[in-house]
Design an enzyme around this catalytic site. Structure first.
Site, mmCIF file in Angstrom:
data_model
loop_
_atom_site.group_PDB
_atom_site.id
_atom_site.type_symbol
_atom_site.label_atom_id
_atom_site.label_comp_id
_atom_site.label_asym_id
_atom_site.label_seq_id
_atom_site.Cartn_x
_atom_site.Cartn_y
_atom_site.Cartn_z
ATOM 1 N N THR A 46 32.249 -21.348 -11.352
ATOM 2 C CA THR A 46 32.774 -22.063 -12.103
ATOM 3 C C THR A 46 33.571 -22.448 -10.827
ATOM 4 O OG1 THR A 46 33.636 -20.019 -14.049
ATOM 5 C CG2 THR A 46 32.611 -21.291 -14.578
ATOM 6 N N LYS A 66 29.027 -13.780 -10.687
ATOM 7 C CA LYS A 66 30.593 -14.910 -11.244
ATOM 8 C C LYS A 66 31.292 -14.268 -11.886
ATOM 9 C CE LYS A 66 31.577 -17.921 -13.251
ATOM 10 N NZ LYS A 66 31.984 -17.731 -14.291
ATOM 11 N N THR A 125 33.769 -16.572 -18.778
ATOM 12 C CA THR A 125 33.160 -15.490 -17.936
ATOM 13 C C THR A 125 32.610 -14.831 -16.573
ATOM 14 O OG1 THR A 125 31.931 -17.338 -19.709
ATOM 15 C CG2 THR A 125 30.538 -15.065 -18.402
ATOM 16 N N GLU A 185 41.543 -15.637 -9.841
ATOM 17 C CA GLU A 185 41.865 -16.980 -9.382
ATOM 18 C C GLU A 185 43.319 -16.536 -9.482
ATOM 19 O OE1 GLU A 185 40.519 -19.121 -13.783
ATOM 20 O OE2 GLU A 185 41.813 -17.981 -13.603
ATOM 21 N N ASN A 209 45.430 -22.434 -13.537
ATOM 22 C CA ASN A 209 45.394 -22.256 -15.821
ATOM 23 C C ASN A 209 46.524 -23.024 -16.071
ATOM 24 O OD1 ASN A 209 43.375 -20.407 -15.808
ATOM 25 N ND2 ASN A 209 44.712 -19.289 -14.651
ATOM 26 N N THR A 228 40.737 -31.429 -17.280
ATOM 27 C CA THR A 228 39.343 -33.011 -16.547
ATOM 28 C C THR A 228 37.725 -32.654 -17.314
ATOM 29 O OG1 THR A 228 39.181 -32.268 -14.287
ATOM 30 C CG2 THR A 228 41.351 -32.772 -15.357
#
Lengths: 406, 406
Positions: A156, A182, A193, A279, A401, A406
């Site tokens: 993702t 992932k 996830t 992230e 975050n 979108t």
């Protein structure tokens, strides 16, 4: 930690399709704008399989369908995975869609639906575009396997693919364990996830595989944290198809420790790759806690430290701010005696005897500039050991975050 | 929630020195560069007092000294507080310094040391500059009380002072409850701590006061979170000097609910001021959970949601991302049935019957632009209610916490 001779285990460049009898594919079916978004792992024959799932009250539809598949026989021959949409919190329709995804995949392969696992990752609370899924499954049938395609299709907001491979010697036979994963935030802008898929050509007893996976997940995947949240879709799945031709492994087999160690190395390797790609992260943080009353207490403290926003921002700012580590330890329910606690960073002792220790701030700052940082805590309460992995907290995390969906 | 007529409770503009028989002072003694850094609250006579403390294994020296003072007699006449240095993780020397700070304050007031509480907030792991403390205590003796001085002296990276005041009618008498607090991160770059000081002129039984404080702290101060960490120095202290001349309050007194409600309002008001001033925060977030199996389960879920980095960043980004709320609820050990859960934001239902509900993204976005945002969760499992307060997670939070210690 499982102790085995390192001679019998070798890391290689392989991936989830390296063990004998597996292939993996990935295609673009239209769930995402242009990137690959549907992947499949196929075994040439039914593989003894085991899985661990998210503990969330809101288990997503594909998790329920996969559990049902495995309940029937503990054998799988394929796992179909889509990104972009988690098919979570989608009620009856979501469950129907996950069953349909399983059925279409089984039809394509000419096998029973119960031999297929289903996995989804992405936005929570939107219905799957089944037209795209149907188109994608047809595409998968025509597409040739190519390295990296499956790994890419399951991402993702991850920035890199995650793969691993180890070769073991078991009863004189070569056995291979491969893996793909992932995960970037435990959950995302809406992208959910952590997923782990492990394949092996080992021949192995069902219950031994399930117990080993559960035990190893607790010290690998469950010991990473990016933001402390648990997704609705988390799953780690292992398939063992027996194509290596080894004598069937069970817990009393003399080479059982070798297999278990190999599985642990593969899972830990994937887990660390996920933590490193958290992230907005610039650094992998490893926290090792020794001398706890139990392994469990050590694991809890290690994870608490590596999950502390204050520790994460300090590492980002290359600040050897041991007070924040103290705060994270102090907060735990575990047995801790302040006078016995010691904290080490890059070879320097920062805290001991319940007092600050003199150390070189300059050396500590230089150490914290590395892309991998290790914090060591000694509790001196017992023999318990535990390690956890995470990443620093950066401006980029907030940006990723806080940006509008979108 | 305690139910009493609102006629008997009135909020005023007062502060910690408003109840009869109290005064509060603050001075600059040199622990900080130029801002006030030492404060004192003085009662004209010994006040029945109660306190709750951090549960950290690493309780700071002043916490230990205050506990000892209160163990002797449950009466206090003064509390001395410094900022800039937490006097935590400072071993024997730290304890000696905290005792010395207590003794000097008692000498200045001509009272027994055990009538003085000591409180510190600031950098962990550095020794107190006792020369400055001694100088400061002399200065406090000479200085006249002035509004806001005490409140300012106890701040660290807080951007505003926190104060509250309520007037109650008890047995026909007017009773006042005042309060001051500090806290911005649960802990800071190195600046630690949430502190709350509540004064009242009520006459009250010791054990009733202690029980009320503990109970109310659990639903006020303990229900706020800025970054999930618990400091080594956290403390909430309440002093009741009886100057109002009311009939002595106890748990069977007919106006006990009025006093308890007043104490709860004062503590909740201070707690919300702390959450709103969280490091880098632009918004106060309130999460209300109804219909849990118990109040405790409701409180835990509310705090889990308001503490989620993903929820905090979504609110910052004005994104009605209910999937993240689901993730936070799903993670809890409490009784949750996905099909019964409902999520509301600004009057709109976002999630119900385990399915997404149609709602106006535009209205939700507009609502999230307010400086106070309320998220409501209904579980439909029982009568349990709980509320928690926090703030959004912003670039500024990372900046404040990643910047190097100075």
């Amino acid at each position: 930690m499982i102790q085995v001779s390192q001679d019998s285990i070798k890391k290689t460049d392989g991936n989830v399709a390296s063990p004998k009898g597996y292939l993996a594919k990935g295609v673009h079916c239209g769930l995402r704008y242009s990137k690959k978004d549907l992947g499949i792992i196929i075994s040439s024959r039914p593989a003894v399989s085991a899985a661990v799932y998210t503990q969330s009250h809101f288990q997503a539809a594909p998790i329920k369908v996969t559990q049902e598949s495995l309940k029937k026989s503990a054998h799988l021959q394929a796992v179909i995975v889509n990104s972009a949409n988690a098919n979570a919190c989608t009620g009856e329709q979501g469950l129907k869609d996950a069953y349909e995804m399983r059925r279409q995949s089984a039809d394509m392969l000419g096998i029973e639906p119960e031999l297929v696992a289903v996995s989804s990752t992405g936005v929570i609370g939107e219905y799957l575009n089944m037209e795209s899924i149907t188109k994608g499954i047809s595409l998968l049938a025509e597409t040739e396997p190519a390295e990296g395609d499956f790994e890419e299709a399951i991402l993702t907001t991850d920035t890199v693919i995650k793969q691993t491979c180890y070769e073991l010697t078991i009863g004189g036979q070569r056995v291979t364990i491969g893996g793909a994963a992932k995960g970037s935030g435990m959950i995302h802008p809406n992208m959910a996830t952590m997923l782990g898929f492990v394949t092996t050509d080992a021949c192995i007893e069902e219950s031994a595989l399930q117990r080993a996976l559960r035990e190893i997940t607790d010290v690998s995947f469950n010991q990473i944290t990016v933001d402390g949240d648990t997704s609705t879709n988390d799953m780690v799945l292992v398939m063992a198809n027996g194509c290596a031709g080894n004598e069937r492994l069970h817990e009393e087999h003399e080479d059982w420790p070798v297999f278990k160690k190999g599985l642990q190395l593969a899972c830990t390797d994937l887990a660390k790759q996920i933590a490193r790609d958290g992230e907005g992260a610039t650094k992998l943080i490893e926290v090792e806690v020794n001398g706890a009353k139990s392994n469990l207490e050590a694991q809890i403290i290690a994870k608490k430290i590596v999950g502390s926003n204050l520790v994460k921002t300090a590492v980002y700012g290359t600040d050897a701010n041991w007070g924040r580590i103290i705060v994270a330890i102090g907060d735990s329910m575990a047995a801790v005696t302040p006078e016995k606690v010691e904290i080490y960073l890059g070879g320097q002792c920062l805290f001991k005897n319940n007092e600050p220790q003199p150390f070189s701030e300059e050396l500590a700052k230089t150490y914290l500039e590395n892309s991998e940082v290790k914090i060591e805590v000694r509790l001196q309460e017992g023999d318990g050991k535990g390690t956890a992995w995470g990443c620093d907290l950066t401006y980029e995390y907030v940006k990723i975050n806080a940006s509008y969906r979108t």
